[in-house]
Scaffold this motif. Structure first.
Motif, PDB file in Angstrom:
ATOM      1  N   MET A 147       0.837  -1.189   0.000  1.00  0.00           N
ATOM      2  CA  MET A 147       0.000   0.000   0.000  1.00  0.00           C
ATOM      3  C   MET A 147       0.879   1.248   0.000  1.00  0.00           C
ATOM      4  O   MET A 147       1.932   1.270   0.620  1.00  0.00           O
ATOM      5  CB  MET A 147      -0.870   0.036   1.252  1.00  0.00           C
ATOM      6  N   PRO A 148       0.389   2.275  -0.626  1.00  0.00           N
ATOM      7  CA  PRO A 148       1.146   3.539  -0.634  1.00  0.00           C
ATOM      8  C   PRO A 148       1.142   4.207   0.734  1.00  0.00           C
ATOM      9  O   PRO A 148       0.315   3.907   1.584  1.00  0.00           O
ATOM     10  CB  PRO A 148       0.399   4.389  -1.666  1.00  0.00           C
ATOM     11  N   LYS A 149       2.068   5.123   0.893  1.00  0.00           N
ATOM     12  CA  LYS A 149       2.163   5.889   2.129  1.00  0.00           C
ATOM     13  C   LYS A 149       1.916   7.355   1.812  1.00  0.00           C
ATOM     14  O   LYS A 149       2.355   7.849   0.786  1.00  0.00           O
ATOM     15  CB  LYS A 149       3.532   5.694   2.771  1.00  0.00           C
ATOM     16  N   TYR A 150       1.192   8.021   2.708  1.00  0.00           N
ATOM     17  CA  TYR A 150       0.817   9.407   2.501  1.00  0.00           C
ATOM     18  C   TYR A 150       1.128  10.237   3.736  1.00  0.00           C
ATOM     19  O   TYR A 150       1.099   9.739   4.853  1.00  0.00           O
ATOM     20  CB  TYR A 150      -0.684   9.532   2.206  1.00  0.00           C
ATOM     21  N   THR A 180       6.227  12.957   8.093  1.00  0.00           N
ATOM     22  CA  THR A 180       5.704  11.686   8.563  1.00  0.00           C
ATOM     23  C   THR A 180       4.825  11.112   7.470  1.00  0.00           C
ATOM     24  O   THR A 180       4.035  11.837   6.861  1.00  0.00           O
ATOM     25  CB  THR A 180       4.881  11.894   9.838  1.00  0.00           C
ATOM     26  N   VAL A 181       4.969   9.822   7.200  1.00  0.00           N
ATOM     27  CA  VAL A 181       4.122   9.162   6.208  1.00  0.00           C
ATOM     28  C   VAL A 181       3.383   8.011   6.884  1.00  0.00           C
ATOM     29  O   VAL A 181       3.933   7.321   7.736  1.00  0.00           O
ATOM     30  CB  VAL A 181       4.926   8.663   4.986  1.00  0.00           C
ATOM     31  N   ILE A 182       2.131   7.853   6.502  1.00  0.00           N
ATOM     32  CA  ILE A 182       1.245   6.854   7.088  1.00  0.00           C
ATOM     33  C   ILE A 182       0.906   5.821   6.022  1.00  0.00           C
ATOM     34  O   ILE A 182       0.601   6.167   4.877  1.00  0.00           O
ATOM     35  CB  ILE A 182      -0.071   7.511   7.574  1.00  0.00           C
ATOM     36  N   ASP A 183       0.926   4.546   6.412  1.00  0.00           N
ATOM     37  CA  ASP A 183       0.527   3.462   5.522  1.00  0.00           C
ATOM     38  C   ASP A 183      -0.987   3.538   5.307  1.00  0.00           C
ATOM     39  O   ASP A 183      -1.752   3.541   6.279  1.00  0.00           O
ATOM     40  CB  ASP A 183       0.922   2.125   6.144  1.00  0.00           C
ATOM     41  N   GLU A 184      -1.397   3.627   4.060  1.00  0.00           N
ATOM     42  CA  GLU A 184      -2.817   3.820   3.761  1.00  0.00           C
ATOM     43  C   GLU A 184      -3.670   2.665   4.274  1.00  0.00           C
ATOM     44  O   GLU A 184      -4.762   2.878   4.802  1.00  0.00           O
ATOM     45  CB  GLU A 184      -3.034   3.993   2.257  1.00  0.00           C
ATOM     46  N   ALA A 244      -6.601  15.230   2.111  1.00  0.00           N
ATOM     47  CA  ALA A 244      -7.016  15.615   0.758  1.00  0.00           C
ATOM     48  C   ALA A 244      -7.687  14.437   0.043  1.00  0.00           C
ATOM     49  O   ALA A 244      -8.660  14.616  -0.692  1.00  0.00           O
ATOM     50  CB  ALA A 244      -5.810  16.093  -0.040  1.00  0.00           C
ATOM     51  N   LYS A 245      -7.176  13.225   0.275  1.00  0.00           N
ATOM     52  CA  LYS A 245      -7.734  12.046  -0.378  1.00  0.00           C
ATOM     53  C   LYS A 245      -9.050  11.610   0.254  1.00  0.00           C
ATOM     54  O   LYS A 245      -9.941  11.112  -0.417  1.00  0.00           O
ATOM     55  CB  LYS A 245      -6.726  10.900  -0.321  1.00  0.00           C
ATOM     56  N   TYR A 246      -9.154  11.780   1.587  1.00  0.00           N
ATOM     57  CA  TYR A 246     -10.352  11.383   2.329  1.00  0.00           C
ATOM     58  C   TYR A 246     -10.934  12.603   3.046  1.00  0.00           C
ATOM     59  O   TYR A 246     -10.848  12.720   4.276  1.00  0.00           O
ATOM     60  CB  TYR A 246     -10.014  10.297   3.355  1.00  0.00           C
TER      61      TYR A 246
END
Length: 72
Positions: free
Chosen positions: A1-4, A47-51, A11-13
């Motif tokens: 899964m991508p990280k955001y 910081t990046v979060i696993d989707e 923005a995506k949700y």
């Protein structure tokens, strides 16, 4: 899964902000409390979060909200 980043997640949700009042600071707290998986990207200095972990947290939150309904 991508990280955001938290900003990209909101923005995506956008319904996270609209319905659950989640802010980017809240998403950072979720990471520190190990409610979501992620890491610090030193190249981007963010910081990046696993989707997938975020989707799992949203499903958990939705399930708990459904259980709180009171039928009269």
């Amino acid at each position: 899964m991508p990280k955001y980043t938290p900003e990209e997640i909101l923005a995506k949700y956008p319904e996270l902000q609209a319905k659950l009042n989640w802010r980017k600071q809240d998403i950072g707290i979720f990471l520190r409390c190990k409610l979501v998986r992620g890491s610090y990207d030193s190249k981007r200095r963010v910081t990046v979060i696993d989707e997938r972990s975020l989707v799992e947290l949203m499903e958990f939150a939705n399930d708990n909200l459904d259980k709180q309904k009171v039928d009269i």
